[in-house]
Design a protein around this motif. Structure first.
Motif, PDB file in Angstrom:
ATOM      1  N   VAL A   1       7.601 -47.138  64.134  1.00  0.00           N
ATOM      2  CA  VAL A   1       5.936 -47.892  64.491  1.00  0.00           C
ATOM      3  C   VAL A   1       6.614 -48.905  65.657  1.00  0.00           C
ATOM      4  O   VAL A   1       5.699 -47.798  67.035  1.00  0.00           O
ATOM      5  CB  VAL A   1       5.335 -48.141  63.682  1.00  0.00           C
ATOM      6  N   ARG A   2       6.405 -49.509  65.542  1.00  0.00           N
ATOM      7  CA  ARG A   2       6.484 -50.718  66.535  1.00  0.00           C
ATOM      8  C   ARG A   2       7.741 -49.744  67.592  1.00  0.00           C
ATOM      9  O   ARG A   2       7.476 -50.167  69.121  1.00  0.00           O
ATOM     10  CB  ARG A   2       6.918 -52.003  66.341  1.00  0.00           C
ATOM     11  N   ASP A   3       9.146 -49.156  67.801  1.00  0.00           N
ATOM     12  CA  ASP A   3       9.701 -49.280  68.664  1.00  0.00           C
ATOM     13  C   ASP A   3       8.731 -47.527  68.846  1.00  0.00           C
ATOM     14  O   ASP A   3       8.818 -47.903  70.647  1.00  0.00           O
ATOM     15  CB  ASP A   3      11.111 -48.615  67.463  1.00  0.00           C
ATOM     16  N   LYS A   4       8.275 -46.965  68.555  1.00  0.00           N
ATOM     17  CA  LYS A   4       8.100 -46.070  68.674  1.00  0.00           C
ATOM     18  C   LYS A   4       6.747 -45.543  69.829  1.00  0.00           C
ATOM     19  O   LYS A   4       6.792 -45.545  70.898  1.00  0.00           O
ATOM     20  CB  LYS A   4       7.515 -44.641  67.972  1.00  0.00           C
ATOM     21  N   LEU A   5       6.157 -46.815  69.292  1.00  0.00           N
ATOM     22  CA  LEU A   5       5.091 -46.728  70.221  1.00  0.00           C
ATOM     23  C   LEU A   5       5.265 -47.934  71.835  1.00  0.00           C
ATOM     24  O   LEU A   5       4.419 -48.011  73.232  1.00  0.00           O
ATOM     25  CB  LEU A   5       4.244 -48.275  69.728  1.00  0.00           C
ATOM     26  N   ASN A   6       6.275 -48.558  71.483  1.00  0.00           N
ATOM     27  CA  ASN A   6       6.920 -49.388  72.652  1.00  0.00           C
ATOM     28  C   ASN A   6       7.615 -48.362  73.754  1.00  0.00           C
ATOM     29  O   ASN A   6       7.628 -48.068  75.053  1.00  0.00           O
ATOM     30  CB  ASN A   6       8.550 -49.781  72.731  1.00  0.00           C
ATOM     31  N   PHE A   7       7.990 -47.439  73.366  1.00  0.00           N
ATOM     32  CA  PHE A   7       8.852 -46.113  74.012  1.00  0.00           C
ATOM     33  C   PHE A   7       6.781 -45.462  74.454  1.00  0.00           C
ATOM     34  O   PHE A   7       7.045 -44.755  76.132  1.00  0.00           O
ATOM     35  CB  PHE A   7       9.579 -45.307  73.420  1.00  0.00           C
ATOM     36  N   TYR A   8       6.381 -45.072  73.955  1.00  0.00           N
ATOM     37  CA  TYR A   8       5.303 -44.683  74.036  1.00  0.00           C
ATOM     38  C   TYR A   8       4.231 -45.249  75.343  1.00  0.00           C
ATOM     39  O   TYR A   8       3.691 -44.664  76.547  1.00  0.00           O
ATOM     40  CB  TYR A   8       4.341 -43.984  73.538  1.00  0.00           C
ATOM     41  N   ASN A   9       4.167 -46.516  75.186  1.00  0.00           N
ATOM     42  CA  ASN A   9       3.776 -47.733  76.048  1.00  0.00           C
ATOM     43  C   ASN A   9       4.377 -47.688  77.277  1.00  0.00           C
ATOM     44  O   ASN A   9       3.927 -47.899  78.333  1.00  0.00           O
ATOM     45  CB  ASN A   9       3.749 -48.626  75.454  1.00  0.00           C
TER      46      ASN A   9
ATOM     47  N   ALA B   1       7.375 -39.576  87.383  1.00  0.00           N
ATOM     48  CA  ALA B   1       7.710 -38.964  86.785  1.00  0.00           C
ATOM     49  C   ALA B   1       8.574 -38.598  85.722  1.00  0.00           C
ATOM     50  O   ALA B   1       7.806 -37.615  84.607  1.00  0.00           O
ATOM     51  CB  ALA B   1       7.664 -37.604  87.524  1.00  0.00           C
ATOM     52  N   VAL B   2      10.040 -38.487  85.668  1.00  0.00           N
ATOM     53  CA  VAL B   2      10.829 -38.158  85.000  1.00  0.00           C
ATOM     54  C   VAL B   2      11.114 -39.083  83.743  1.00  0.00           C
ATOM     55  O   VAL B   2      10.692 -38.657  82.572  1.00  0.00           O
ATOM     56  CB  VAL B   2      12.385 -37.812  85.509  1.00  0.00           C
ATOM     57  N   SER B   3      10.528 -40.437  83.851  1.00  0.00           N
ATOM     58  CA  SER B   3      10.502 -41.712  83.124  1.00  0.00           C
ATOM     59  C   SER B   3       9.297 -40.797  81.277  1.00  0.00           C
ATOM     60  O   SER B   3       9.677 -41.001  80.758  1.00  0.00           O
ATOM     61  CB  SER B   3      10.114 -42.672  83.391  1.00  0.00           C
ATOM     62  N   VAL B   4       8.512 -40.340  82.493  1.00  0.00           N
ATOM     63  CA  VAL B   4       7.448 -40.225  81.053  1.00  0.00           C
ATOM     64  C   VAL B   4       7.914 -38.888  79.891  1.00  0.00           C
ATOM     65  O   VAL B   4       7.443 -39.153  78.760  1.00  0.00           O
ATOM     66  CB  VAL B   4       6.186 -39.342  81.625  1.00  0.00           C
ATOM     67  N   PRO B   5       7.769 -37.693  80.079  1.00  0.00           N
ATOM     68  CA  PRO B   5       8.933 -37.222  78.794  1.00  0.00           C
ATOM     69  C   PRO B   5      10.058 -37.196  77.908  1.00  0.00           C
ATOM     70  O   PRO B   5      10.347 -37.722  77.219  1.00  0.00           O
ATOM     71  CB  PRO B   5       8.738 -35.404  79.559  1.00  0.00           C
ATOM     72  N   ALA B   6      10.715 -38.178  79.011  1.00  0.00           N
ATOM     73  CA  ALA B   6      11.480 -39.072  79.073  1.00  0.00           C
ATOM     74  C   ALA B   6      11.892 -39.843  77.690  1.00  0.00           C
ATOM     75  O   ALA B   6      12.049 -40.049  76.442  1.00  0.00           O
ATOM     76  CB  ALA B   6      12.553 -39.607  79.762  1.00  0.00           C
ATOM     77  N   ASN B   7      10.651 -40.845  78.376  1.00  0.00           N
ATOM     78  CA  ASN B   7      10.215 -41.758  76.947  1.00  0.00           C
ATOM     79  C   ASN B   7       9.653 -40.943  75.607  1.00  0.00           C
ATOM     80  O   ASN B   7       9.521 -41.917  74.251  1.00  0.00           O
ATOM     81  CB  ASN B   7       9.611 -43.066  77.637  1.00  0.00           C
ATOM     82  N   LEU B   8       9.329 -39.973  75.984  1.00  0.00           N
ATOM     83  CA  LEU B   8       8.252 -40.077  74.627  1.00  0.00           C
ATOM     84  C   LEU B   8       9.205 -38.999  73.780  1.00  0.00           C
ATOM     85  O   LEU B   8       9.068 -39.136  72.991  1.00  0.00           O
ATOM     86  CB  LEU B   8       7.449 -38.358  74.933  1.00  0.00           C
ATOM     87  N   ALA B   9       9.965 -38.521  74.132  1.00  0.00           N
ATOM     88  CA  ALA B   9      11.237 -38.479  73.768  1.00  0.00           C
ATOM     89  C   ALA B   9      12.448 -38.714  72.986  1.00  0.00           C
ATOM     90  O   ALA B   9      12.332 -38.868  71.596  1.00  0.00           O
ATOM     91  CB  ALA B   9      12.362 -37.354  74.682  1.00  0.00           C
ATOM     92  N   GLU B  10      13.057 -40.066  73.516  1.00  0.00           N
ATOM     93  CA  GLU B  10      13.609 -41.354  73.221  1.00  0.00           C
ATOM     94  C   GLU B  10      12.621 -41.906  71.863  1.00  0.00           C
ATOM     95  O   GLU B  10      13.296 -42.337  70.506  1.00  0.00           O
ATOM     96  CB  GLU B  10      13.327 -42.179  73.923  1.00  0.00           C
ATOM     97  N   GLY B  11      11.201 -41.708  72.567  1.00  0.00           N
ATOM     98  CA  GLY B  11      10.420 -42.572  71.175  1.00  0.00           C
ATOM     99  C   GLY B  11      10.279 -42.045  70.592  1.00  0.00           C
ATOM    100  O   GLY B  11       9.794 -41.846  68.749  1.00  0.00           O
ATOM    101  N   PHE B  12      10.007 -40.351  69.534  1.00  0.00           N
ATOM    102  CA  PHE B  12       9.886 -39.255  69.227  1.00  0.00           C
ATOM    103  C   PHE B  12      10.995 -39.520  67.424  1.00  0.00           C
ATOM    104  O   PHE B  12      10.406 -40.123  66.954  1.00  0.00           O
ATOM    105  CB  PHE B  12       9.345 -37.880  69.556  1.00  0.00           C
ATOM    106  N   LYS B  13      11.924 -40.248  68.342  1.00  0.00           N
ATOM    107  CA  LYS B  13      13.169 -40.343  67.144  1.00  0.00           C
ATOM    108  C   LYS B  13      13.177 -41.597  67.118  1.00  0.00           C
ATOM    109  O   LYS B  13      13.873 -41.673  65.755  1.00  0.00           O
ATOM    110  CB  LYS B  13      14.348 -39.873  67.715  1.00  0.00           C
ATOM    111  N   LYS B  14      12.638 -42.367  67.413  1.00  0.00           N
ATOM    112  CA  LYS B  14      12.290 -43.751  66.675  1.00  0.00           C
ATOM    113  C   LYS B  14      11.360 -43.787  65.188  1.00  0.00           C
ATOM    114  O   LYS B  14      11.060 -43.331  64.968  1.00  0.00           O
ATOM    115  CB  LYS B  14      12.156 -45.026  67.688  1.00  0.00           C
ATOM    116  N   ARG B  15      12.451 -44.215  64.052  1.00  0.00           N
ATOM    117  CA  ARG B  15      11.796 -44.602  63.297  1.00  0.00           C
ATOM    118  C   ARG B  15      11.230 -45.592  62.610  1.00  0.00           C
ATOM    119  O   ARG B  15       9.495 -45.421  62.327  1.00  0.00           O
ATOM    120  CB  ARG B  15      13.177 -44.717  62.232  1.00  0.00           C
TER     121      ARG B  15
END
Length: 153
Positions: A90-98, A74-88
Motif C-alpha cells: 500500500v505504501r509503495d502504491k500510494l507513493n506512486f499515486y502521490n 503530462a506523461v508522468s501522470v499515467p506512467a506513475n499510475l501504471a507503475e503504482g498499480f503493479k506495486k504490492r
C-alpha cells in the motif's frame, strides 16, 4: 461487456429493466486486472495525447523549455499510475499515486503559464480535465489507503 443485442430483445418487455440492472452491477463487480482498466488512467492518457497535440503548435524556442516540461509532466501522470498499480505494498502504491498527483498539479501550472504567454487562447477544457483527473486520483488513493477493493466503473 457485450449485452446490447440481448438487452434489445427485452426492450419491449418489463424484464429489460431487471436485465439492465444486472448488467450495471456485473460490470461494477469486474475486478481491475491491469492499469489500463482504471478510468483515471484512461483519462490521464487522453490528456497526454491532447497535451502533445497542443504543444506541437508552441513556438520553436519553447521546444526544450515549456513544451518539454509540459509533456514530461503530462506523461508522468499515467506512467506513475501504471507503475503504482503493479506495486504490492500500500505504501509503495500510494507513493506512486502521490507522484502522479504532483505531476498533475505541475501540468496545471504549465497550462496557466501557456495561456498567460499567449500560446493557448483557451485552456479551460484542459484545466477542467486536470481537475477531473485530480478528483479521480484522490478517490483512488483514498480507496487504496482504506483497503477498499478497486473495481471498474
Amino acid at each position: 461487456m457485450q449485452h446490447t443485442a440481448y438487452s434489445m430483445q427485452y426492450a419491449g418487455s418489463g424484464s429489460w429493466m431487471l436485465y439492465a440492472t444486472y448488467c450495471i452491477l456485473a460490470s461494477m463487480a469486474e475486478k481491475i486486472r491491469q492499469f489500463g482498466d482504471l478510468t483515471v488512467w484512461q483519462k490521464a492518457h487522453q490528456m497526454v495525447l491532447q497535451v502533445y497535440r497542443i504543444t506541437g503548435s508552441f513556438p520553436a524556442e519553447e521546444r526544450f523549455g515549456l513544451t518539454s516540461q509540459m509533456r514530461r509532466a503530462a506523461v508522468s501522470v499515467p506512467a506513475n499510475l501504471a507503475e503504482g498499480f503493479k506495486k504490492r505494498g500500500v505504501r509503495d502504491k500510494l507513493n506512486f499515486y502521490n507522484i502522479a498527483q504532483g505531476s498533475l498539479e505541475e501540468l496545471r501550472y504549465y497550462l496557466i503559464l501557456s495561456k498567460d504567454l499567449g500560446y493557448m487562447p483557451d485552456n479551460r477544457e484542459m484545466v477542467e480535465s486536470t481537475e477531473e483527473i485530480a478528483r479521480m486520483l484522490h478517490g483512488l488513493t483514498r480507496s487504496v489507503a482504506n483497503g477498499t477493493r478497486i473495481t471498474s466503473q
